[in-house]
Design a protein around this motif. Structure first.
Motif, short mmCIF file in Angstrom:
data_model
loop_
_atom_site.label_atom_id
_atom_site.label_comp_id
_atom_site.label_asym_id
_atom_site.label_seq_id
_atom_site.Cartn_x
_atom_site.Cartn_y
_atom_site.Cartn_z
N ASN A 184 -42.39 30.70 -2.82
CA ASN A 184 -43.54 30.62 -3.57
C ASN A 184 -43.66 31.46 -4.73
O ASN A 184 -42.80 32.52 -4.83
CB ASN A 184 -44.66 30.92 -2.61
CG ASN A 184 -45.23 29.60 -2.01
OD1 ASN A 184 -45.29 28.76 -2.32
ND2 ASN A 184 -46.09 30.06 -0.80
N LYS A 192 -51.71 25.55 -7.28
CA LYS A 192 -51.40 25.66 -5.83
C LYS A 192 -51.82 24.33 -5.04
O LYS A 192 -51.14 24.04 -4.29
CB LYS A 192 -52.17 26.81 -5.19
CG LYS A 192 -51.63 28.37 -5.69
CD LYS A 192 -52.18 29.31 -5.20
CE LYS A 192 -51.73 30.75 -5.26
NZ LYS A 192 -52.81 31.73 -4.91
N VAL A 209 -41.89 29.01 4.02
CA VAL A 209 -41.87 30.05 3.08
C VAL A 209 -40.82 31.09 3.45
O VAL A 209 -41.26 31.72 4.39
CB VAL A 209 -43.07 30.29 2.66
CG1 VAL A 209 -43.45 31.43 1.61
CG2 VAL A 209 -44.03 29.09 2.24
N GLU A 212 -41.99 35.12 -1.32
CA GLU A 212 -43.41 35.44 -2.34
C GLU A 212 -43.19 36.05 -3.44
O GLU A 212 -43.01 37.31 -3.42
CB GLU A 212 -44.63 35.70 -1.48
CG GLU A 212 -45.09 35.00 -0.33
CD GLU A 212 -45.92 33.69 -0.55
OE1 GLU A 212 -46.13 33.53 -1.77
OE2 GLU A 212 -46.28 33.05 0.31
#
Length: 287
Positions: A184, A192, A209, A212
């Motif tokens: 991400n 998003k 995920v 980040e």
């Protein structure tokens, strides 16, 4: 109060910190403190008081900051229309531009426009599209370039439509993407929502995920090093990236696309600089 005082008050009100405000104003902290002290003497009231980590404005200071903001806008509008009365394409063009468009498209556009109109200067604010919308609504900028769909009462021109793409260092099958590590990056809510809308259309489980990142470019570098896959707008992709790129579609066959819009107030077309830039963008086959 003069223009420098208005600007000092507005920046201080935004920052709520004297040292950061001084940095933005390119003056020393003592010089800013001296200017603020003179303003308090002129108006016979305290503008702000110190708190831990910064300052807080008094009610009188808040009123003064609102007045300063209004006066700055009025002065800028006066300058704009004085330039318009001369009928020449010169002066400062104030633009608010979404970050990705500013990075990948805007430099070439401004270079070509300034070659044609060398007496035009640019004041450019970049950020997420929601931030650019705030700048446009407050008349801080004359023209806004947004990515995504936003409500706007004025004029809008579609500049560009692009697909969202899944990227990977290795060849993959999109159908198996839910099993792969996903990376991400921070972005605006409209992108998003578009990414998650496609994912939920394809898979019943959320993405796995593993990272980040703060920027899209950082995310791309992680993908290049085969640390995961990501979904990114096509605008950020170059042949030199050497990535496997898969343009995305929904199950019904429609592409997952994103629009880039130019938005502005119709009345600003009275300004030669604004009108010339709008016509310049609209005459391009695609930006």
């Amino acid at each position: 109060m003069d223009e420098k005082d208005w600007t000092a008050i507005r920046v201080l009100y935004e920052e709520k910190n004297i040292s950061r405000a001084a940095e933005r104003l390119y003056i020393s902290q003592p010089a800013l403190s001296y200017r603020l002290k003179n303003l308090e003497t002129e108006f016979g009231t305290k503008i702000f008081f110190k708190i831990k980590g910064g300052i807080e404005f008094t009610p009188e200071g808040t009123h003064l900051a609102e007045y300063a903001d209004e006066m700055i806008k009025k002065l800028q509008h006066t300058k704009d229309y004085m330039m318009n009365m001369q009928g020449e394409v010169k002066g400062t063009l104030r633009l608010g531009v979404s970050s990705n468009f500013a990075q990948y498209k805007l430099p070439k556009i401004l270079k070509e426009f300034s070659t044609e109109y060398p007496q035009v200067q640019f004041s450019v604010n970049t950020g997420w599209s929601t931030e650019v919308m705030d700048l446009l609504n407050s008349s801080t900028v004359q023209l806004g370039i947004f990515r995504g769909d936003y409500e706007w009462y004025g004029k809008r021109t579609l500049l560009h439509t692009e697909n969202l793409c899944l990227i990977s260092a290795q060849e993959i099958s999109i159908e198996n993407s839910a099993d792969l590590p996903f990376i991400n990056y921070k972005t605006d809510n409209s992108l998003k929502a578009l990414i998650m809308g496609w994912w939920q259309d394809q898979f019943s489980e959320p993405p796995r995920v593993v990272m980040e990142t703060d920027r899209l470019e950082t995310c791309k570098e992680m993908v290049k090093n085969d640390l995961g896959i990501a979904v990114v707008p096509q605008i950020c992709l170059q042949p030199s990236d050497n990535l496997h790129v898969y343009e995305l579609s929904y199950k019904n066959g429609n592409p997952v696309s994103r629009h880039t819009w130019l938005m502005y107030d119709q009345d600003l077309l009275k300004l030669p600089t604004v009108r010339s830039f709008v016509e310049f963008l609209e005459a391009r086959p695609s930006v």
